[in-house]
Design a protein around this motif. Structure first.
Motif, PDB file in Angstrom:
ATOM      1  N   SER B  76      39.039  33.590  39.597  1.00 38.60           N
ATOM      2  CA  SER B  76      38.262  34.821  39.716  1.00 38.60           C
ATOM      3  C   SER B  76      37.857  35.349  38.347  1.00 38.60           C
ATOM      4  O   SER B  76      38.534  35.101  37.347  1.00 38.60           O
ATOM      5  CB  SER B  76      39.045  35.887  40.488  1.00 38.60           C
ATOM      6  OG  SER B  76      40.241  36.200  39.810  1.00 38.60           O
ATOM      7  N   LEU B  77      36.762  36.060  38.325  1.00 38.69           N
ATOM      8  CA  LEU B  77      36.207  36.628  37.085  1.00 38.69           C
ATOM      9  C   LEU B  77      36.311  38.142  37.151  1.00 38.69           C
ATOM     10  O   LEU B  77      35.834  38.755  38.104  1.00 38.69           O
ATOM     11  CB  LEU B  77      34.751  36.225  36.925  1.00 38.69           C
ATOM     12  CG  LEU B  77      33.999  36.851  35.739  1.00 38.69           C
ATOM     13  CD1 LEU B  77      34.522  36.297  34.414  1.00 38.69           C
ATOM     14  CD2 LEU B  77      32.493  36.609  35.860  1.00 38.69           C
ATOM     15  N   LYS B  78      36.929  38.737  36.124  1.00 38.23           N
ATOM     16  CA  LYS B  78      37.017  40.183  36.032  1.00 38.23           C
ATOM     17  C   LYS B  78      36.110  40.673  34.915  1.00 38.23           C
ATOM     18  O   LYS B  78      36.169  40.170  33.783  1.00 38.23           O
ATOM     19  CB  LYS B  78      38.453  40.642  35.771  1.00 38.23           C
ATOM     20  CG  LYS B  78      38.601  42.169  35.791  1.00 38.23           C
ATOM     21  CD  LYS B  78      40.057  42.618  35.719  1.00 38.23           C
ATOM     22  CE  LYS B  78      40.581  42.623  34.318  1.00 38.23           C
ATOM     23  NZ  LYS B  78      41.923  43.269  34.225  1.00 38.23           N
ATOM     24  N   ILE B  79      35.275  41.649  35.258  1.00 39.60           N
ATOM     25  CA  ILE B  79      34.385  42.261  34.269  1.00 39.60           C
ATOM     26  C   ILE B  79      34.846  43.701  34.081  1.00 39.60           C
ATOM     27  O   ILE B  79      34.840  44.497  35.040  1.00 39.60           O
ATOM     28  CB  ILE B  79      32.910  42.222  34.729  1.00 39.60           C
ATOM     29  CG1 ILE B  79      32.503  40.789  35.083  1.00 39.60           C
ATOM     30  CG2 ILE B  79      32.006  42.790  33.639  1.00 39.60           C
ATOM     31  CD1 ILE B  79      31.100  40.680  35.693  1.00 39.60           C
ATOM     32  N   SER B  80      35.260  44.027  32.889  1.00 36.78           N
ATOM     33  CA  SER B  80      35.717  45.382  32.573  1.00 36.78           C
ATOM     34  C   SER B  80      34.584  46.168  31.918  1.00 36.78           C
ATOM     35  O   SER B  80      33.697  45.585  31.291  1.00 36.78           O
ATOM     36  CB  SER B  80      36.917  45.323  31.629  1.00 36.78           C
ATOM     37  OG  SER B  80      37.952  44.535  32.160  1.00 36.78           O
ATOM     38  N   ASP B  81      34.643  47.498  32.087  1.00 39.80           N
ATOM     39  CA  ASP B  81      33.641  48.357  31.453  1.00 39.80           C
ATOM     40  C   ASP B  81      32.226  47.818  31.735  1.00 39.80           C
ATOM     41  O   ASP B  81      31.442  47.550  30.820  1.00 39.80           O
ATOM     42  CB  ASP B  81      33.889  48.431  29.946  1.00 39.80           C
ATOM     43  CG  ASP B  81      32.982  49.406  29.236  1.00 39.80           C
ATOM     44  OD1 ASP B  81      32.720  49.210  28.035  1.00 39.80           O
ATOM     45  OD2 ASP B  81      32.503  50.356  29.898  1.00 39.80           O
ATOM     46  N   SER B  82      31.915  47.682  33.006  1.00 43.96           N
ATOM     47  CA  SER B  82      30.633  47.087  33.414  1.00 43.96           C
ATOM     48  C   SER B  82      29.448  47.793  32.776  1.00 43.96           C
ATOM     49  O   SER B  82      29.415  49.028  32.664  1.00 43.96           O
ATOM     50  CB  SER B  82      30.508  47.144  34.937  1.00 43.96           C
ATOM     51  OG  SER B  82      31.505  46.371  35.552  1.00 43.96           O
ATOM     52  N   GLN B  83      28.470  46.988  32.379  1.00 47.59           N
ATOM     53  CA  GLN B  83      27.258  47.511  31.763  1.00 47.59           C
ATOM     54  C   GLN B  83      26.039  47.116  32.590  1.00 47.59           C
ATOM     55  O   GLN B  83      26.081  46.125  33.331  1.00 47.59           O
ATOM     56  CB  GLN B  83      27.139  46.958  30.336  1.00 47.59           C
ATOM     57  CG  GLN B  83      28.303  47.344  29.450  1.00 47.59           C
ATOM     58  CD  GLN B  83      28.241  46.720  28.058  1.00 47.59           C
ATOM     59  OE1 GLN B  83      27.310  45.982  27.749  1.00 47.59           O
ATOM     60  NE2 GLN B  83      29.240  47.015  27.244  1.00 47.59           N
ATOM     61  N   LEU B  84      24.959  47.876  32.425  1.00 47.61           N
ATOM     62  CA  LEU B  84      23.758  47.598  33.210  1.00 47.61           C
ATOM     63  C   LEU B  84      23.267  46.172  32.980  1.00 47.61           C
ATOM     64  O   LEU B  84      22.755  45.522  33.890  1.00 47.61           O
ATOM     65  CB  LEU B  84      22.651  48.596  32.852  1.00 47.61           C
ATOM     66  CG  LEU B  84      22.944  50.056  33.177  1.00 47.61           C
ATOM     67  CD1 LEU B  84      21.796  50.945  32.727  1.00 47.61           C
ATOM     68  CD2 LEU B  84      23.198  50.256  34.668  1.00 47.61           C
TER      69      LEU B  84
END
Lengths: 114, 113
Positions: B76-84
């Motif tokens: 699985s892939l975790k993206i933190s502090d998502s950006q536009l």
């Protein structure tokens, strides 16, 4: 470092016509790949070259698709004659070596067959 | 032959929040590599992160990290502090020597302002 270059970016043709796509890999990359990506799907490998030799073309529809990589650098992918179902994005990628090296992709060519 | 399953066709997240994209795969090999690629509307496929199966430590690249569970064949892939700019289609792709890079069907991620 320049990335993988592809041209044209877009192409519209009538069915039964022929079309050719060009790819220039990252300098020094021995392995070159052509993928077909139909809308809404992940890319599917069509053909893989190691230098100027074909490593895997098991998923290439050889009755209408052909590809070559003369001199082990640039590559061309040709479709003749095109069918409606060939409408897709054609992606070229390259990697330093065959095997598990990361593949780097070009911007793709979007083909529309009318 | 390898199979790849991305069970979430679409996901959305608010800007600055964290989101996790799932991927399961099937392979009989013990040594292989796993990749996450993103494909924004421009259609350019961009490498996000790479994991070697023989490494127990999960790969991390800035705001992107993976949770690799070899026994469960999960990546699985975790993206933190998502950006536009993270708005894109994300593809999971395992690779084994002697085989080919196999892409899943993708997860369309939308980051909302």
């Amino acid at each position: 470092e320049a990335g993988v270059a592809q041209s044209p970016r877009y192409k519209i043709i009538e069915k039964r016509q022929s079309v050719a796509f060009w790819c220039n890999p990252i300098s020094g990359h021995a392995t070159l790949y052509w993928y077909q990506q139909i809308l809404g799907q992940g890319p599917k490998l069509l053909i893989q070259f190691q230098n100027n030799g074909v490593v895997d073309d098991s998923q290439l529809p050889k009755d209408r698709f052909s590809a070559e990589r003369l001199k082990g650098v640039d590559s061309t992918l040709k479709i003749q004659p095109a069918k409606l179902e060939d409408s897709a994005v054609y992606l070229c990628a390259s990697s330093l070596e065959i095997g598990t090296d990361t593949q780097y992709f070009g911007p793709g060519t979007r083909l529309t067959v009318l | 032959a390898q199979t790849v399953t991305q069970s979430q066709p679409e996901m959305s997240v608010q800007e600055a929040e964290t989101v996790t994209l799932s991927c399961t795969y099937d392979t009989s090999e013990s040594n292989y590599y796993l990749f996450w690629y993103k494909q924004p509307p421009s259609r350019q496929m961009i490498l996000v992160i790479r994991q070697e199966a023989y490494k127990q430590q999960n790969a991390t690249e800035n705001r992107f990290s993976v949770n690799f569970q070899k026994a469960a064949k999960s990546f699985s892939l975790k993206i933190s502090d998502s950006q536009l700019g993270d708005t894109a289609m994300y593809f999971c792709a395992p690779y084994t020597s002697g085989s080919r890079l196999t892409f899943g069907e993708g997860t369309q991620l939308t980051v909302n302002p």
